[in-house]
Design a protein around this motif. Structure first.
Motif, PDB file in Angstrom:
ATOM      1  N   PRO A 184      36.585  48.456  41.477  1.00 55.10           N
ATOM      2  CA  PRO A 184      37.818  49.107  41.017  1.00 55.10           C
ATOM      3  C   PRO A 184      39.025  48.870  41.920  1.00 55.10           C
ATOM      4  O   PRO A 184      40.169  48.867  41.449  1.00 55.10           O
ATOM      5  CB  PRO A 184      37.432  50.599  40.993  1.00 55.10           C
ATOM      6  N   GLU A 185      38.774  48.667  43.207  1.00 52.78           N
ATOM      7  CA  GLU A 185      39.875  48.450  44.152  1.00 52.78           C
ATOM      8  C   GLU A 185      40.236  46.972  44.316  1.00 52.78           C
ATOM      9  O   GLU A 185      41.110  46.623  45.114  1.00 52.78           O
ATOM     10  CB  GLU A 185      39.497  49.039  45.521  1.00 52.78           C
ATOM     11  N   TYR A 186      39.550  46.108  43.611  1.00 53.34           N
ATOM     12  CA  TYR A 186      39.781  44.660  43.687  1.00 53.34           C
ATOM     13  C   TYR A 186      39.617  44.140  45.116  1.00 53.34           C
ATOM     14  O   TYR A 186      40.402  43.333  45.605  1.00 53.34           O
ATOM     15  CB  TYR A 186      41.177  44.308  43.154  1.00 53.34           C
ATOM     16  N   LEU A 198      32.597  37.107  46.881  1.00 52.08           N
ATOM     17  CA  LEU A 198      33.889  37.043  47.555  1.00 52.08           C
ATOM     18  C   LEU A 198      34.342  38.420  48.016  1.00 52.08           C
ATOM     19  O   LEU A 198      33.965  39.438  47.435  1.00 52.08           O
ATOM     20  CB  LEU A 198      34.948  36.462  46.605  1.00 52.08           C
ATOM     21  N   SER A 199      35.170  38.419  49.049  1.00 54.68           N
ATOM     22  CA  SER A 199      35.701  39.669  49.571  1.00 54.68           C
ATOM     23  C   SER A 199      37.108  39.450  50.107  1.00 54.68           C
ATOM     24  O   SER A 199      37.465  38.345  50.524  1.00 54.68           O
ATOM     25  CB  SER A 199      34.796  40.202  50.688  1.00 54.68           C
ATOM     26  N   ARG A 200      37.886  40.509  50.105  1.00 55.99           N
ATOM     27  CA  ARG A 200      39.231  40.449  50.669  1.00 55.99           C
ATOM     28  C   ARG A 200      39.183  40.348  52.193  1.00 55.99           C
ATOM     29  O   ARG A 200      40.145  39.935  52.831  1.00 55.99           O
ATOM     30  CB  ARG A 200      40.027  41.694  50.281  1.00 55.99           C
ATOM     31  N   THR A 201      38.067  40.750  52.770  1.00 57.81           N
ATOM     32  CA  THR A 201      37.894  40.688  54.219  1.00 57.81           C
ATOM     33  C   THR A 201      36.814  39.662  54.552  1.00 57.81           C
ATOM     34  O   THR A 201      35.938  39.366  53.729  1.00 57.81           O
ATOM     35  CB  THR A 201      37.482  42.059  54.787  1.00 57.81           C
ATOM     36  N   LEU A 261      45.224  40.240  36.443  1.00 59.49           N
ATOM     37  CA  LEU A 261      45.419  38.984  37.152  1.00 59.49           C
ATOM     38  C   LEU A 261      46.305  39.124  38.386  1.00 59.49           C
ATOM     39  O   LEU A 261      46.050  38.520  39.427  1.00 59.49           O
ATOM     40  CB  LEU A 261      46.012  37.945  36.199  1.00 59.49           C
ATOM     41  N   GLU A 262      47.331  39.932  38.276  1.00 52.49           N
ATOM     42  CA  GLU A 262      48.232  40.101  39.423  1.00 52.49           C
ATOM     43  C   GLU A 262      47.501  40.735  40.603  1.00 52.49           C
ATOM     44  O   GLU A 262      47.695  40.329  41.755  1.00 52.49           O
ATOM     45  CB  GLU A 262      49.441  40.946  39.026  1.00 52.49           C
ATOM     46  N   ARG A 263      46.652  41.708  40.325  1.00 51.14           N
ATOM     47  CA  ARG A 263      45.888  42.340  41.408  1.00 51.14           C
ATOM     48  C   ARG A 263      44.855  41.389  41.990  1.00 51.14           C
ATOM     49  O   ARG A 263      44.473  41.512  43.154  1.00 51.14           O
ATOM     50  CB  ARG A 263      45.167  43.599  40.899  1.00 51.14           C
ATOM     51  N   TYR A 264      44.427  40.445  41.176  1.00 50.48           N
ATOM     52  CA  TYR A 264      43.395  39.504  41.622  1.00 50.48           C
ATOM     53  C   TYR A 264      43.956  38.424  42.554  1.00 50.48           C
ATOM     54  O   TYR A 264      43.228  37.779  43.284  1.00 50.48           O
ATOM     55  CB  TYR A 264      42.751  38.856  40.395  1.00 50.48           C
TER      56      TYR A 264
END
Length: 218
Positions: A159-161, A177-180, A65-68
């Motif tokens: 794996p890299e979230y 969804l994406s971090r970028t 959860l923290e990484r998410y």
């Protein structure tokens, strides 16, 4: 947890992710499943669709959860009557609350103006290792009095979230969804394939317009 959340319960004012709230999708559709004139190929596709729709969806287990936490950009999703038709730059930002729940901030821009809604997410079953969450918002945002709740299932996380596929029980809603704000086409196709494997009809998937330089929240 993450998300632009909306759920199938949405239509009864039960919404949440990837959500009915601020998650928006443009009408610039990008059909991810191309038509194949070969009837044999059509039959194979139909058989595959029937098979995947019957299987029970696999949900991510032991999600960190923290990484998410953090910001996620909506790359694509199923369109919804709850979404502004011309919405762009849709995104969600998650942060852990002291009580272990997740603070959810959904944002979207429409006509140059920012719209947002805040809520909270929590595990559907605290004892389960599956990444199944409930997201609750109060609407309308300017006078939050009506609780709106929906499912938020993490179907895939790399794996890299950095990329995630979000859905819910009835397959009526789907978010990539994406971090970028932008992803490579090869990555996008791989994420779409993850949804296909879980029985989703990805022909309904629309890409969400994202600016090269994401707008500021204030």
């Amino acid at each position: 947890m993450s998300l632009i959340m909306r759920s199938t319960d949405l239509q009864k004012t039960s919404i949440a992710l990837p959500n009915y709230l601020v998650s928006t999708l443009s009408l610039f559709t990008s059909c991810l499943v191309s038509a194949v004139p070969d009837n044999r190929q059509d039959n194979q596709n139909n058989k595959r669709k029937m098979t995947t729709e019957k299987k029970e969806m696999e949900v991510v287990k032991n999600l960190d959860l923290e990484r998410y936490m953090g910001r996620w950009y909506e790359i694509a999703s199923f369109p919804s009557i709850f979404q502004p038709k011309n919405g762009v730059d849709t995104r969600a930002t998650y942060s852990l609350n002291p009580d272990g729940t997740v603070h959810v901030l959904n944002e979207v821009w429409n006509g140059g103006k920012r719209a947002f809604i805040e809520g909270s997410a929590y595990k559907t079953d605290p004892k389960s290792d599956e990444a199944k969450f409930k997201v609750k918002f109060y609407v309308p945002p300017f006078l939050p009095i009506i609780p709106v709740t929906g499912d938020y299932w993490v179907l895939y996380i790399d794996p890299e979230y950095q990329h995630a596929v979000i859905g819910q029980a009835t397959r009526s809603y789907l978010w990539i969804l994406s971090r970028t704000a932008h992803v490579e086409e090869e990555t996008y196709k791989a994420l779409v394939e993850k949804a296909v494997e879980e029985g989703y009809d990805v022909s309904k998937l629309h890409k969400t317009p994202q600016s090269d330089t994401p707008p500021e929240s204030n």
